[in-house]
Write a protein that holds these residues in place. Sequence first.
Motif, PDB file in Angstrom:
ATOM      1  N   SER F 166      -2.814  36.946  52.443  1.00 45.37           N
ATOM      2  CA  SER F 166      -2.834  36.516  51.040  1.00 45.37           C
ATOM      3  C   SER F 166      -1.785  35.452  50.737  1.00 45.37           C
ATOM      4  N   ARG F 173      -4.081  27.052  49.331  1.00 42.97           N
ATOM      5  CA  ARG F 173      -4.864  26.680  48.149  1.00 42.97           C
ATOM      6  C   ARG F 173      -4.060  25.736  47.254  1.00 42.97           C
ATOM      7  N   ALA F 195     -13.206  32.563  55.952  1.00 40.60           N
ATOM      8  CA  ALA F 195     -14.299  31.802  55.335  1.00 40.60           C
ATOM      9  C   ALA F 195     -14.874  32.532  54.136  1.00 40.60           C
ATOM     10  N   GLY F 196     -14.733  33.861  54.122  1.00 39.72           N
ATOM     11  CA  GLY F 196     -15.214  34.615  52.977  1.00 39.72           C
ATOM     12  C   GLY F 196     -14.249  34.578  51.802  1.00 39.72           C
ATOM     13  N   LEU F 197     -13.033  34.113  52.044  1.00 40.95           N
ATOM     14  CA  LEU F 197     -12.009  34.152  51.000  1.00 40.95           C
ATOM     15  C   LEU F 197     -11.678  32.795  50.386  1.00 40.95           C
ATOM     16  N   VAL F 198     -11.929  31.719  51.124  1.00 37.00           N
ATOM     17  CA  VAL F 198     -11.519  30.405  50.626  1.00 37.00           C
ATOM     18  C   VAL F 198     -12.722  29.538  50.288  1.00 37.00           C
ATOM     19  N   GLU F 199     -12.462  28.522  49.484  1.00 34.37           N
ATOM     20  CA  GLU F 199     -13.544  27.620  49.091  1.00 34.37           C
ATOM     21  C   GLU F 199     -13.799  26.519  50.107  1.00 34.37           C
ATOM     22  N   ALA F 200     -12.757  26.122  50.816  1.00 35.30           N
ATOM     23  CA  ALA F 200     -12.874  24.986  51.729  1.00 35.30           C
ATOM     24  C   ALA F 200     -13.619  25.386  53.003  1.00 35.30           C
ATOM     25  N   PRO F 201     -14.230  24.420  53.662  1.00 31.54           N
ATOM     26  CA  PRO F 201     -14.885  24.709  54.948  1.00 31.54           C
ATOM     27  C   PRO F 201     -13.855  25.161  55.979  1.00 31.54           C
ATOM     28  N   ALA F 254     -12.014  14.593  51.573  1.00 33.24           N
ATOM     29  CA  ALA F 254     -11.864  15.363  50.332  1.00 33.24           C
ATOM     30  C   ALA F 254     -10.699  14.847  49.494  1.00 33.24           C
TER      31      ALA F 254
END
Lengths: 256, 256, 256, 256, 256, 256, 256, 256
Positions: F166, F173, F195-201, F254
Motif C-alpha cells: 500500500s 500514484r 494490476a488489480g490495484l492500479v490504474e496504469a498498465p 503518458a
Amino acid sequence: MDHSLDELFADVVAGRLSAAEGAERVRRLGYASVGDFALLDVSRAARKGVPEVVFAEGKTVEQVVAITRRFLEHDPVVLCSRVTEEQAAALAAEVDGAVEHDPRSRVVVMRRAGAAPRQERGAVGVLAAGTSDVGVAAEAVAMIRAMDVAAITAFDVGVAGLHRLSGPLQEMREAGVGALVVAAGMEGALPSVVAGLVEAPVIGLPTSSGYGYGGRGEAALMGMLQSCSPGLAVVNIDNGIGAGATAALIARAAAR
Amino acid sequence: MDHSLDELFADVVAGRLSAAEGAERVRRLGYASVGDFALLDVSRAARKGVPEVVFAEGKTVEQVVAITRRFLEHDPVVLCSRVTEEQAAALAAEVDGAVEHDPRSRVVVMRRAGAAPRQERGAVGVLAAGTSDVGVAAEAVAMIRAMDVAAITAFDVGVAGLHRLSGPLQEMREAGVGALVVAAGMEGALPSVVAGLVEAPVIGLPTSSGYGYGGRGEAALMGMLQSCSPGLAVVNIDNGIGAGATAALIARAAAR
Amino acid sequence: MDHSLDELFADVVAGRLSAAEGAERVRRLGYASVGDFALLDVSRAARKGVPEVVFAEGKTVEQVVAITRRFLEHDPVVLCSRVTEEQAAALAAEVDGAVEHDPRSRVVVMRRAGAAPRQERGAVGVLAAGTSDVGVAAEAVAMIRAMDVAAITAFDVGVAGLHRLSGPLQEMREAGVGALVVAAGMEGALPSVVAGLVEAPVIGLPTSSGYGYGGRGEAALMGMLQSCSPGLAVVNIDNGIGAGATAALIARAAAR
Amino acid sequence: MDHSLDELFADVVAGRLSAAEGAERVRRLGYASVGDFALLDVSRAARKGVPEVVFAEGKTVEQVVAITRRFLEHDPVVLCSRVTEEQAAALAAEVDGAVEHDPRSRVVVMRRAGAAPRQERGAVGVLAAGTSDVGVAAEAVAMIRAMDVAAITAFDVGVAGLHRLSGPLQEMREAGVGALVVAAGMEGALPSVVAGLVEAPVIGLPTSSGYGYGGRGEAALMGMLQSCSPGLAVVNIDNGIGAGATAALIARAAAR
Amino acid sequence: MDHSLDELFADVVAGRLSAAEGAERVRRLGYASVGDFALLDVSRAARKGVPEVVFAEGKTVEQVVAITRRFLEHDPVVLCSRVTEEQAAALAAEVDGAVEHDPRSRVVVMRRAGAAPRQERGAVGVLAAGTSDVGVAAEAVAMIRAMDVAAITAFDVGVAGLHRLSGPLQEMREAGVGALVVAAGMEGALPSVVAGLVEAPVIGLPTSSGYGYGGRGEAALMGMLQSCSPGLAVVNIDNGIGAGATAALIARAAAR
Amino acid sequence: MDHSLDELFADVVAGRLSAAEGAERVRRLGYASVGDFALLDVSRAARKGVPEVVFAEGKTVEQVVAITRRFLEHDPVVLCSRVTEEQAAALAAEVDGAVEHDPRSRVVVMRRAGAAPRQERGAVGVLAAGTSDVGVAAEAVAMIRAMDVAAITAFDVGVAGLHRLSGPLQEMREAGVGALVVAAGMEGALPSVVAGLVEAPVIGLPTSSGYGYGGRGEAALMGMLQSCSPGLAVVNIDNGIGAGATAALIARAAAR
Amino acid sequence: MDHSLDELFADVVAGRLSAAEGAERVRRLGYASVGDFALLDVSRAARKGVPEVVFAEGKTVEQVVAITRRFLEHDPVVLCSRVTEEQAAALAAEVDGAVEHDPRSRVVVMRRAGAAPRQERGAVGVLAAGTSDVGVAAEAVAMIRAMDVAAITAFDVGVAGLHRLSGPLQEMREAGVGALVVAAGMEGALPSVVAGLVEAPVIGLPTSSGYGYGGRGEAALMGMLQSCSPGLAVVNIDNGIGAGATAALIARAAAR
Amino acid sequence: MDHSLDELFADVVAGRLSAAEGAERVRRLGYASVGDFALLDVSRAARKGVPEVVFAEGKTVEQVVAITRRFLEHDPVVLCSRVTEEQAAALAAEVDGAVEHDPRSRVVVMRRAGAAPRQERGAVGVLAAGTSDVGVAAEAVAMIRAMDVAAITAFDVGVAGLHRLSGPLQEMREAGVGALVVAAGMEGALPSVVAGLVEAPVIGLPTSSGYGYGGRGEAALMGMLQSCSPGLAVVNIDNGIGAGATAALIARAAAR
C-alpha cells in the motif's frame, strides 16, 4: 486366515497336527501371509474412513451399477464420480440405498440402506475461485460430506476481489474448520492467498480451466507448487475427490 | 518369523500357550505377517539372480566402501556403478574379494572372497551405435557378466554403416545369444534395425548423447518407443545396468 | 533368389549362359543383392515368429480386408488391431480362415484356413492394474496367443491391494511363465512391484488412463522407466501388441 | 511504381514537373519506397516459382473460392490445401481453369484457363514410409507437379523392409532426381536411411502418425533433426507443401 | 563382389566349381551380400562428396588424432568439429597434411598431404543474424569450403535492421549462390525473411542463443518450422556442419 | 538517396540523363530502395528513443569496449547488460563519457561525453517481489533511467505481505507513474495483484528464481499470462531490459 | 493502528478533533486500512505458528546473518535453509541464541536467546525412500521440530523392500503421528504405498533424484499426483520445508 | 464503511459511544477493514476503466444473461466473450441496452440503456498477420472500442509481404495511435517487425493457428518473448481481450 487359524491351533492342541506340522502350515502359506495383509487391505475403506470411489467415466451403465453394488456389500458408503445423467439415473433406480446427487459435481453418493445415521465430526472449508471451478470444488464437497465431515462452501470468491474472501473466511474460522480445500484454475493464486490468511492447512486444488500457455490447469498446479505460503499442499488437476478426502481426514483428526 | 514359529507351536503343544493364545499371537502379528514377506524380499538378489547395485554418484568414498561391504555379507557379487577413480581405488584396497573394474563403464564388480567359481550360462549380444554410447553399453556388459552370462560385444557399429552389422550379428547368432542390448543415442535407430534382423528379443538402451532438439537421449528414447520392430523393449536413458540385468535374465532362461 | 540361383548356375554349366552373362546377371541385381536381404525380410513374420499386424485405425473396411488377405497369402496368422465393430464383421465375413475377436482388445486374429493346428509353447503372465487397463492388456494377450504361447491373465489386481497379487503370481509361477506383461496407467506402479516379486523378466505396459499432470500414460511410462526393479523393460503407452510380442518371444525361448 | 516512374520522368523532361518537384515526389514516397519492394513481393509467386497456397482448413467454401479466384488473376497456378470434398467440388464448379484433385493429398491445383502448357524441368523423388504417410507425401507431390517438376513416387516402402528401397531408389537415380522428399511418422527413420544411400539432398517430412510418447510426429521430427546423415534437412510435421516446394526448387536448379 | 563374381563364374565354367558349389558360394554370402552394400557404404564420403566429421567434444587428444589419421587414409578431407585449442594444436602437429582452423567455428579441416588441388564448384551464401550466431555459421562455412564450394558470408545482419540484408543478398545473387544457410537464435526470424527475398533454397540454422522461455534455440527452431516462407528447410539447433553439408550439396548440383 | 535524388533529377532536367535513363536508375535501385528504409532503421535508437543494448554475456572485454564505442558514435546513450566486473571496469577506463554502473543490475549505462543534460519526462514504478528478483528489476530501472524517465522503486514487497504494497503504490500514484514494472519469480503472483490495484498498465517481469516443477521462471511466466487482471502484459523471463524499455515508452507518452 | 486508534478517539472525545475530522482521518487511511491487514500479516509467523525461513542459497554470509537477526527480533524461532558450511558457522558465531544444525538437511534453526522452553505437541512420521532422499527429508524434520512437533524418522526404507516399512509404520502409529511426510525420488512410489497403509494424511515429498526421462523429480511428482491412494497431497520437488510445515500444522491440530 | 464511520464518530461525540467503544468498533472490524479495500475493488471496472468481461464459453444461455444483467447494474458497459450464436441472440433479446456484436470476434458488447454517449479518447492500431488471426484481433478491437478508444485496423497484412505494412502503419501514425496490438500465429514474427518500425508500444498477441511442432500458438508466443525489438510486451495465446484492454489503457493515458 482368521478362522482357519483358530482351527489350526485347535488341531495342534488336539494332536491332530504336530507342532512342526502347524509351523509348516503357516510357513507354507509363504505368499499367503501376504493374504493376511490383504484382509486388512480389503477393508481399506473401513480402516481409513475414506469411501471407495467408482470412476464412472468410460464405464457402461451396467458396469457402474454392478461395481457400486459390490462395494456396497462391504462398505456403507460408495461414491461414483464423473457420472453421466444416465448413469446417475440408473444408480438411483437400480441400487438399494440412499442416493445423493449434485449435478455440478457429477458425483453420486450411495449410502447402504439401513446404514447408521451419520454424525458429522469436524468441518472443512471449500472455496472456488471462479464459476468454472465450482464443479471440481463440488466434487470435493461430495467426498467430504460422504466422510461425515461438515463442508462450508464459498464459491466464486475470486482473487480479483480479495475482499470477497473476508466474510467466508471468518465464517469458516468460526465453524472451526480443520482444513480448507481451495479450487482455482487460470493462474491459481487463490490457495496461496488463503494459506497466508488462515491457520488451518490448505489443500490446493488446481482446475483445468484456462487456455493458451499454462492452460488446462498447468499454470495453476505450477503456481501452487511454487507458492511459499506455509501449510499448502496440493493434489492433481481436477482431483476434487482426492482433495476432499485429504481435507476431511485432517479435519476429522483435528476434531477428535 | 521362521524360528519363532517353531517355538510358538512348541509352546502351544507344550501347553505354555493355549490354542487361542497361539492363534492370537499370529493374528496380532498383523503387519508382522508382512515381515514374512520381508524375509523373502531381503534375499531379492539371491531370488532374482540379479546382484545388488550401489549407485556411487554423490556418495563419499567411505559410504561406498561401507555399503558394498554390507551387501557382500549377504550376496556373493555386488556392483558399484558410476564410481570415480578414487572410489574404485578404495574399493580395490579396502574391500575383501575380487575386483573387476572397466573404466569405460565406471562400474566396479566386487566378488566375495572365496565365492564359488563362476560358470557362464547363456549369452547376450551387446551393440553400441557410436563411440559416445560405449560407456553405457559397457555398464550393461558389466552387469551381464556379473550375472555369469556371456557378453559378446560389438561397439561402434553405427546405423550409417548398416553393413557393419552383418558380421557381429552373425557372430552373436552363432554364439546363441538369448537377448541383445543395443545402445544408441542421437536418433537411436539402431535397436529398431537390429530388432528387425534378429530372432532374439532386443533391449533398447538410449544414451544421453546428442544436442539441440531431442538431445540428451530424448529422441533416442522416443524413437525406440515409437518403433514398430517386434521384440523391442526399452529401459531409461543411460540405464545400462537395467538393460544388462533384463537381457541377462532373458538369456539365462533361454539357456536352461 | 535361392531357386533361381541354382537354375542360373545350371544354365551357366549347361552353356545356356556364358560366365560373363552369369556374372552380369548377378551383378545387375546390383541393389538386388540387397534383394537377397529383402527375401529374408519378406519372411520376417516367419523368421521372428511374430505375426504381421494391420493397424486398422484410420483405414477403410475395404483396405483392412484387402491387406489382411494379402498378408494371409504369406503368413498363417495375421492380426488386425484397433478394429471397429464394422471392420471386425467384414473380416469375419469376407476373409477365409478362422477368426478370433475379443471386443475388449479390439484385435481380430485371422488364421489361414487349413493352417496347422497350434501347439502352445511357453507361457506369459499378463496383469492389468485396473479396469481401464484391461483393453490394452487384452491386446497383449491376443498377440501372445497368436504366437502360440499360453497367456495366463489376472486383470484388475491393482496396486492399492497388493495382496490381490499373491494368488495370480503364484498361479503364474506354477505355470512356468517365462515373462510377464504388466499393464498399468495412472502412476503405473504395478510393474515395478511385480518385477520385485517374480524371477521372470517383466514388460511394463503403460496405459493412457489418468488425467491432469502426468495423465494419458505419461506418469506411468516415466515411473516404469525410473523404476529400479531389476528385470523390467517397457514399451510405449498403449502398445499392447509390442508388449505381447516381446514377452512371447522371451517365453518361447525360455520354453525351448 | 514502374509505370508511374516513366511518366514521372517524362513529366520532368517535358517541364510539367521541375527537377525539385520530381525529386520531392520520389522522396515523399517515403515508406512508399518500401512499396517498390512490395511490387516485387506481390509477384513472389512469379519470382520464386512457387505457387501461392490457400490453406482451406477453417475457411468457408465461399472464402476458398474467392481467394483462389483473386490469386489466379495474378498467378497461372494456385494450390488449395486441406480442402474438404465440398470445397473441392466448388472449386471445380465455380473457378475457371483446369482442376487437379488428388483426394489422398486433399490438395486442389488450379491452373488458369489458357495458361501456357507446362514443361517439366527437373525431378524429385518422393517416398512414404507407411500407409499413413501417403496423404502428406501426396501433398508434397501436388506442389512439386504444380511447380512443373516431375515427381517419382514410391509409397509404403517402410524401414522394416529396407530392401524395398533398392528398386525405387534405383529408378529415382536413373530419372536424375535433384532432391528427395521422404515422409515418415512413428520413429521417422526412413529419411536418415535414404540420405545415407543417395547423392541428392533429402527433405525429411515428419508425419503426425504414431501415438503415446513421441506420437503425433514428435519422435519423427526429433529423430530427423538428430540424424547425422549428411544432406538431410527437414520441414515441420505434416508440412507436405513446404517439403515439396523446397525439393522442387532444388531439383529445378539442379536441372538447369 | 564385382571381381570375384567374374572369377567365380569363370571357375564354374572351367569346371573348377560345380554349379551347385557356385550357387552355394553366392548363397553363403547370405549376409555377405549385405557386405557388398557395405562396400559402397564404406565409401560414403566419396559417393556423397561430404567429408567425414570427427565430433571432438568429449574425446581425448589422442583419440581425435588417431581417428582423424584413420579417416585420412581413405578420404582426402576430414573435419574435426568442436575441437579444443589443445586438440587443434595436436592435429596440426601430429597429423600429416594441410590444416585449416577457424577458432570461431572450432572446426579443423585436414586435407591429406598431396591431395589434388581444390577447384571450387558452386557457391553458398551464409548469413548470421547476430554476433552469437557467428560460431555456428562459421561451422557451416568450414564444411562448405571443405566440400570445395565457395562460401560468401555476411555475419551480424540482424532482423532488426532488415536493410542491412540488401547489400549481402545482392552480392550473393551476383555470385550465383545455389543455396543459403541462415543462422539465427532468439526468435529466429531471419531465415524466413531471407527465404521470402531470394530464389535459392534456404537452410535455416537455429542457434542456441537466447534465454528464458524459448531460449537455447527452441524458439528459433520452432519459428523456422512454423514459417510459411517457401523454400525453407531446417537442421537441428547448432548443427552448422549439417546445414553446410546440405547447402553445399544443393549448390554443387545447381552449378553442374 | 536524398542527395543523389536531387542530382539525378538535375541531370535529367539538364539533359545529362534521358527520362528513360532516370527512370531506369531509380528502377535499378530495386533493393536499394530498401536502403532508404535502412537509413531510417539505422537511426532506430533515435526514432524510438530506446538506447541500443550490448548484451555482454559471452563477449570478450575487447569486444564489449569496441561495440560500445561504435554505438556511442551514433547514439548519446548505450547500455551494456550482464557485464562482468572486469567488463565494467574496462568500460569505465577505456570508453569516453559518463558511466553509471549498478552492480545489482549488472548493467553499465554509458553516456557520450558532452551529451545534453538529461531531463526526466514521465515516471515508472518498479516493484520486486523478493530479494532474488532485485537484480532483474534493477536491470529494468537502468533502462528506464537511461531513457530519461524517472523510476520509483519498491523492492522486496512480496505477495505474502500484501499490506507492504500500500505504501509504495500510494507513492507511485502520487508521482504519477504512467506504467509499472513488477518483477516476480516463484509463482509470480505479484503483477496480477498490482494490476488489480492500479490504474496504469503493468509490465509483468518473470524472474528465473524458484526450483522444482515450474522453477526457473516458468510458473511465474505462466501465471502472469493466465492472469485475468486487466492491463497486464509480460516480457520474457529475466528480460529486465525489455520490461524497462516498454514501460518507459508508455510513461513517456503518458507524460506528454 | 491499534494505539493510534485509542488516541484518535480520545482526541475526538476530548474535542481536539471533530467527529468529521475523526471520520476523515480513518477514511483517509484508505489504503492504510490495508495497513491493519498488514499488522496482522507481519505477525504471520506467530499466527500460523510456522517460523519464517531464510532461503540462504545465493545470499552472502552477511545477508543471511542480517536477515536472520532481523527476523529473530519478532519471532522466537527462525530457519535458514540451504546454508553453506560458511553460512552455518557465521550464524553460530554471530547471532545470539541457540543454534541447531543438521548438515544433512543444510538447515540451521535459530532460537532466540531466552525463548521459552519448547514443549512438543503432536508428532509427524518422516520416511525417506532412499539414501539420496535423506537430505530433503531432514529438511522437513528440521521444520517439524522447529514447530515443536515431534518427528519420528525412518530413512532408507525403500519400496523395493516394502517389508522394511512395517516396523517404522508400527512405531509411528504407536507414537500417534497426526501426519506423515514421505520423501521419494525416482518413480516416487513410496508415498502412495504408505498412504494406502496408514490412517493419517500423507504429504508426498518428491526429491530431485533420478536421471533420464522423468529424472530430477519429475516422475516422482507426477506419480504422486496420479496416485489414487486416499489422503495423499504433495508439495513441490525438494520442498522439505513446505512438507514439514504442512505436516506439523496437521499434527498439531490433531494433538489438540 | 463511509457512512457508518460518520455515524460512528457522531455517536462518540454525542456520548452514545465511549472513545474506547469507538476504537473497539473499528478495531473489531479487523478483517472488515479489508472490506474497505473491497469497496474500492468492487468498483474495479470504474476505477480502471476496463469493463468487466463474461467468459461465455461453457456457460448456459441463462447464466450468461443473468451475469450480464448483474454486471450492468454496476457498470455502464459489459463484454461477453466467446459467445455462441444462441447466447448472442439471447443477450440481444433479453438484456436491456445497446448491443454490439461482431461475429468474427464472438464478443457481445452490452451498453446500459441510457448510458452517457461515448466520446472516443485515444487510438489503438490493431493488425492481424493472417486470415486466421482476425477473430482474435477482432476480440481486441471489441474491447478497445468498449473502452471508448478508437481502433484502426489492418487485417491480413502478413509478414511475407512486409510492404503491405507501410500503408496501414502510416495511417496509424497519422491517427496518433498510442499503442498497437499485433496478432499473429505460426512463427509470430509480425509484432517484432512492427515494434521495430513504430514509436508506440506494441502488445504482441499470439494466436493459436499453426500445426505441428510449435503449433497452436506456442511458436508465436515464444518468438514474441524472444524478440529483441524494444517496446514489445505480450499477452497469452488468443487473449484478445487482454491485449485490447492493455493497449487501450496505454492509448488513453497517452491521449490525455
